[in-house]
Enzyme design. Structure first.
Site: not given
Length: 311
Positions: A135-136, A139, A205
């Site tokens: 997930h990071e 980003h 997100e």
């Protein structure tokens, strides 16, 4: 293109709030000073966004030679997933905090960093940690990190300047609304800045959850991790985040407080909404796929609380 335009407008709104607060405090002179400060903050944040936030949290860089196996595995997984996603390998950091959480920062994929709290490595299994870090990495790949860090910097400055307005006002009261105006900006400016943060955070997100599930190839692992992090984080305060609340939107789960629904003052969407979307990617019924989260009373910590959301 629409997303970049929206981001530009949101950042412009934050800058305008900062300049407006400067006017309320110091009139035209204060407005000019605030404008110059906003330009400087944007420039400094652009070139040093990763260093600024990492220093706030006392993050320590780690590499594959770390003596602890769990940390070596953590670094190896980040490197492997970044390579698989076809992106530069970011620097990897650990933060000395018991709350399980993580964030990414940096001005672009070539100058990025991902950071995890020690609590994340201790309370989640390797598969779930991979889901969180994917997930990071999403980003970073989506170039969200610059916007998120600049937003945190300016929003924090807006709140500080607005609070200062309670104690100082100069010049002609008729031009700036006097003490009433100062009180108004002290109350409204932080709220407005928070709303801008939320608008940036939530959409990014959700997108990062989807892209992260694709990078790890395991949306169910991220769904499980989100539920565990929410349950644990509500019982474990994040002291650094409490000192720097304007950075809360950068974390995968809100480090300050848990919210049960997508409401106006939550920096992240509700965790159950994020889980449902991830399980749709998995092609399963979200209800039957829900992971049992640990109870708050089972949190291995000396404090006690919960946290959660989706972005």
């Amino acid at each position: 293109m629409r997303n970049h335009l929206r981001t530009f407008m949101l950042l412009a709104a934050l800058t305008a709030l900062f300049v407006g607060a400067g006017y309320m405090v110091g009139g035209p002179t204060g407005m000019g000073i605030a404008f110059l400060l906003a330009l400087v903050m944007n420039a400094v944040s652009y070139w040093n966004s990763d260093k600024i936030v990492l220093r706030m949290y006392g993050a320590q860089e780690v590499d594959p030679s770390h003596p602890e196996p769990i940390v070596r595995n953590f670094v190896a997984d980040v490197h492997e997933m970044a390579t698989r996603a076809g992106m530069p390998i970011p620097k990897v950091y650990l933060i000395d905090s018991d709350q399980p959480n993580a964030f990414a920062t940096g001005r672009d994929p070539e100058h990025a960093a991902v950071a995890a709290n020690l609590g994340l490595l201790r309370m989640l299994d390797r598969r779930e940690i991979r889901g969180v870090m994917a997930h990071e990495l999403a980003h970073v790949k989506n170039r969200d990190t610059l916007t998120m860090t600049i937003t945190a910097t300016i929003a924090g400055a807006v709140s500080a300047l607005a609070n200062f307005a309670f104690f100082f006002r100069g010049g002609d009261d008729r031009d700036r609304g006097g003490m009433i105006g100062a009180i108004a900006v002290a109350i409204l400016a932080p709220i407005a800045a928070a709303l801008v943060q939320m608008a940036i955070s939530r959409t990014r997100e959700y997108a990062a959850d989807k892209a992260g599930a694709e990078i790890s190839g395991d949306p169910e692992a991220l769904a499980s991790a989100l539920q565990k992090i929410e349950a644990y984080a509500r019982g474990i305060p994040n002291i650094q985040a409490e000192h720097h609340p304007a950075t809360s939107h950068m974390f995968i789960i809100n480090p300050l407080s848990g919210q049960g629904a997508d409401n106006l003052f939550s920096t992240h969407p509700a965790t159950h909404n994020r889980v449902a979307a991830l399980m749709e990617l998995k092609g399963r019924n979200p209800r039957s796929a829900t992971v049992e989260a640990p109870s708050a009373t089972a949190v291995p910590t000396s404090s006690g609380r919960k946290a959660g959301p989706w972005g």
